[in-house]
Design a protein around this motif. Structure first.
Motif, short mmCIF file in Angstrom:
data_model
loop_
_atom_site.label_atom_id
_atom_site.label_comp_id
_atom_site.label_asym_id
_atom_site.label_seq_id
_atom_site.Cartn_x
_atom_site.Cartn_y
_atom_site.Cartn_z
N THR A 25 0.86 -1.19 0.00
CA THR A 25 0.00 0.00 0.00
C THR A 25 0.89 1.24 0.00
OG1 THR A 25 -1.85 -1.06 1.16
CG2 THR A 25 -1.72 1.32 1.31
N ALA A 26 0.63 2.12 -0.96
CA ALA A 26 1.31 3.42 -0.99
C ALA A 26 0.49 4.37 -0.12
CB ALA A 26 1.41 3.93 -2.42
N PRO A 27 1.11 5.01 0.89
CA PRO A 27 0.38 5.71 1.95
C PRO A 27 -0.46 6.90 1.45
CG PRO A 27 2.74 6.17 2.08
CD PRO A 27 2.57 5.08 1.07
N ALA A 28 -1.47 7.25 2.27
CA ALA A 28 -2.41 8.31 1.90
C ALA A 28 -1.82 9.70 2.14
CB ALA A 28 -3.70 8.15 2.69
N GLY A 57 -4.14 -7.69 -4.99
CA GLY A 57 -4.03 -8.85 -5.89
C GLY A 57 -2.74 -9.61 -5.67
N ASP A 58 -2.41 -10.51 -6.61
CA ASP A 58 -1.19 -11.30 -6.41
C ASP A 58 -0.14 -11.05 -7.50
OD1 ASP A 58 -2.55 -12.56 -8.40
OD2 ASP A 58 -3.17 -14.27 -7.16
N GLY A 59 -0.27 -9.93 -8.20
CA GLY A 59 0.75 -9.58 -9.19
C GLY A 59 1.09 -8.10 -9.11
N THR A 60 2.18 -7.74 -9.80
CA THR A 60 2.57 -6.33 -9.82
C THR A 60 1.64 -5.56 -10.75
OG1 THR A 60 4.86 -6.97 -9.49
CG2 THR A 60 4.48 -4.77 -10.32
N MET A 61 1.37 -4.33 -10.39
CA MET A 61 0.55 -3.49 -11.25
C MET A 61 1.32 -2.23 -11.63
SD MET A 61 -3.39 -2.89 -10.87
CE MET A 61 -4.30 -1.85 -11.95
N PHE A 62 1.11 -1.80 -12.87
CA PHE A 62 1.82 -0.64 -13.42
C PHE A 62 0.80 0.34 -13.98
CE2 PHE A 62 4.57 -4.29 -13.87
CZ PHE A 62 5.83 -3.83 -13.51
N TRP A 63 1.04 1.62 -13.74
CA TRP A 63 0.18 2.63 -14.37
C TRP A 63 0.98 3.89 -14.66
CZ3 TRP A 63 -0.59 1.12 -9.25
CH2 TRP A 63 -0.40 2.09 -8.26
N GLY A 119 -5.84 -5.77 -9.64
CA GLY A 119 -5.84 -5.96 -8.18
C GLY A 119 -5.61 -4.70 -7.37
N VAL A 120 -5.25 -3.57 -8.04
CA VAL A 120 -5.02 -2.34 -7.28
C VAL A 120 -6.29 -1.50 -7.23
CG1 VAL A 120 -3.82 -0.11 -7.29
CG2 VAL A 120 -2.54 -2.20 -7.70
N TRP A 121 -6.50 -0.85 -6.09
CA TRP A 121 -7.49 0.22 -6.05
C TRP A 121 -6.83 1.47 -5.49
CZ3 TRP A 121 -8.01 -4.07 -2.79
CH2 TRP A 121 -7.84 -3.82 -1.41
N THR A 122 -7.31 2.62 -5.98
CA THR A 122 -6.89 3.90 -5.43
C THR A 122 -8.08 4.45 -4.66
OG1 THR A 122 -5.29 4.39 -7.17
CG2 THR A 122 -6.21 6.28 -6.00
N THR A 123 -7.87 4.76 -3.38
CA THR A 123 -8.94 5.35 -2.58
C THR A 123 -8.82 6.87 -2.70
OG1 THR A 123 -8.86 3.45 -1.09
CG2 THR A 123 -10.04 5.41 -0.30
N VAL A 124 -9.86 7.49 -3.26
CA VAL A 124 -9.85 8.93 -3.54
C VAL A 124 -10.90 9.60 -2.65
CG1 VAL A 124 -9.99 10.69 -5.34
CG2 VAL A 124 -9.29 8.36 -5.94
N ASN A 125 -10.45 10.39 -1.69
CA ASN A 125 -11.36 11.03 -0.72
C ASN A 125 -12.37 10.02 -0.17
OD1 ASN A 125 -10.30 13.56 -0.47
ND2 ASN A 125 -11.95 14.63 -1.54
N TYR A 178 -7.35 16.26 -2.97
CA TYR A 178 -8.12 15.07 -2.59
C TYR A 178 -7.15 14.07 -1.96
CZ TYR A 178 -12.35 16.19 -5.41
OH TYR A 178 -13.48 16.73 -5.94
N TRP A 179 -7.56 13.46 -0.85
CA TRP A 179 -6.75 12.39 -0.25
C TRP A 179 -6.67 11.22 -1.21
CZ3 TRP A 179 -4.23 13.93 3.83
CH2 TRP A 179 -4.81 14.83 4.74
N HIS A 180 -5.49 10.58 -1.29
CA HIS A 180 -5.40 9.39 -2.13
C HIS A 180 -4.31 8.45 -1.65
CE1 HIS A 180 -2.81 12.51 -3.87
NE2 HIS A 180 -2.03 11.55 -4.34
N ASP A 181 -4.61 7.15 -1.72
CA ASP A 181 -3.61 6.10 -1.48
C ASP A 181 -3.90 4.96 -2.43
OD1 ASP A 181 -5.52 4.21 -0.01
OD2 ASP A 181 -5.55 5.90 1.37
N HIS A 182 -2.88 4.11 -2.66
CA HIS A 182 -3.03 2.98 -3.58
C HIS A 182 -2.77 1.68 -2.83
CE1 HIS A 182 -2.44 6.17 -6.53
NE2 HIS A 182 -1.21 6.37 -6.10
N THR A 183 -3.62 0.67 -3.05
CA THR A 183 -3.43 -0.63 -2.42
C THR A 183 -3.47 -1.73 -3.46
OG1 THR A 183 -4.43 0.08 -0.34
CG2 THR A 183 -4.38 -2.29 -0.75
N ASN A 184 -2.49 -2.62 -3.41
CA ASN A 184 -2.51 -3.79 -4.29
C ASN A 184 -3.04 -4.98 -3.50
OD1 ASN A 184 -2.05 -5.95 -5.99
ND2 ASN A 184 -0.10 -5.14 -6.76
#
Ligand code: 1HN
Length: 350
Positions: free
Chosen positions: A104-107, A155-161, A123-129, A147-153
């Motif tokens: 998880t990349a911190p908020a 899933g079971d693989g790497t994600m790229f964006w 498998g990643v979601w970004t929580t936005v506000n 807006y507050w934001h953090d990213h959480t993986n």
């Protein structure tokens, strides 16, 4: 009044020395540089290859954890014309971000606004506000200014964006603020549970044919634009008009303006065998190759690209795109700012 006789060279030298000591600059010597006949961006046309970037990103995953402080595992595009600055162009930040399984990349929040365009993995979601937004390849996710934001993986693989920000612009305006969230991350349920992707329940995606004509002060209330909808809209536009390239802009469903006050996001579908006329526009743009391969000629420089590559079209550089097989290109630009200020120009060449 008649001017006096020209000053003697020694008097002029003295004048320039005294002006300099007083922190004053004579415009008559620098005016041509300050007011060129057309924009002369320091950023140059440049391409970053996926084959290079992904290998380095994988190494970064093994070598560098994601934590408070560093905040994000992001490889920023540094334009060689910008003297070592981590900016893709004078006004735009562009980067490849990656997150491994369970990370998880911190908020946090900041005044620069950002967009994410998902490239690989799941498998990643970004929580936005407070609203967890699931991310799949081809989806566009917005994290507007402050807006507050953090990213959480989860899933079971790497994600790229791809990350795009207006950071250099906000920095030029001396308006950067940053704040960490009081906890490591915002509360969010697991994938597939209720109470997620809330902005999509309240708003339908909207696209402009070509480009939005308006910029607006409000960010789009819809935080995610799904690839299935975007791709269907591109198909519709391509069928309606037999052009070498179909283009749409993601717009605010309430106003029809660009998704953020500072940033426009567009998608282009080049038809197989399609080649566009060169166009030059004020404002900088970053292109991300989502699918396919092709060639762009930017400021006279040919650039051959394939899936995952990223390239910059600096302000007023003519750009034409072509593809034998057909291709989908995502584009991030600062057009809304130029439109809002009344200084947007574009010219079709050839
Ligand atoms: C940021 O907050 C993110 O939230 C990505 O994922 C890239 C680049 C500069 C400043 C903040 C993110 C960023 C960033």
């Amino acid at each position: 009044m008649t001017p006096d006789a020209p000053a003697a060279p020694a008097d002029l030298d003295l004048l320039y020395r005294d002006l300099s000591a007083a922190h004053l600059y004579p415009l008559w010597n620098i005016g041509r540089e300050l007011l060129p006949n057309h924009p002369r961006p320091r950023a140059i046309p440049w391409l970053w290859r996926a084959s290079v970037m992904y290998g380095l990103a994988e190494r970064a995953i093994r070598a560098v954890p994601v934590d408070r402080g560093g905040e994000r595992r992001v490889l920023s595009l540094g334009n060689p014309g910008l003297a070592g600055a981590p900016y893709a162009a004078g006004t735009l930040w562009g980067a490849l971000q990656c997150l491994g399984p369970g990370e998880t990349a911190p908020a946090h929040r900041h005044t620069p606004g950002a967009i994410r365009f998902v490239l690989r993995g799941t498998g990643v979601w970004t929580t936005v506000n407070g609203d967890p937004c699931d991310m799949e390849p081809g989806d566009l996710v917005l994290t507007p200014s402050w807006y507050w934001h953090d990213h959480t993986n989860g899933g079971d693989g790497t994600m790229f964006w791809f990350d795009g920000l207006d950071l250099p612009m906000v920095e030029a305006l001396d308006a950067v603020f940053y704040e960490p969230y009081p906890e490591y991350s915002q509360p969010a349920g697991q994938r597939g549970q209720a109470g997620r992707n809330e902005s999509e329940r309240l708003h339908r995606p909207r696209y402009a044919d070509g480009a939005a004509r308006r910029a607006g002060p409000d960010p789009s209330p819809l935080l995610v634009y799904r690839w299935t909808r975007t791709s269907a809209e591109l198909d519709r536009l391509a069928r309606a008009r037999r052009a070498p390239m179909a283009s749409l802009e993601f717009v605010n469903p309430q106003t029809g303006a660009s998704v953020l006050p500072t940033l426009s996001c567009s998608m282009h579908r080049i038809a197989p065998g399609g080649a566009t006329a060169p166009v030059r526009r004020t404002g900088n743009a970053i292109f991300v190759v989502f699918r396919g391969a092709g060639r762009s000629v930017v400021g006279g420089q040919p650039m051959d690209w394939s899936e995952g590559d990223m390239f910059v079209v600096p302000s007023w550089a003519a750009a034409g795109h072509s593809s034998r097989s057909g291709a989908d290109l995502f584009e991030l630009a600062d057009t809304p700012v130029l439109r809002a200020l009344g200084i947007y120009r574009e010219e079709v060449l050839g």
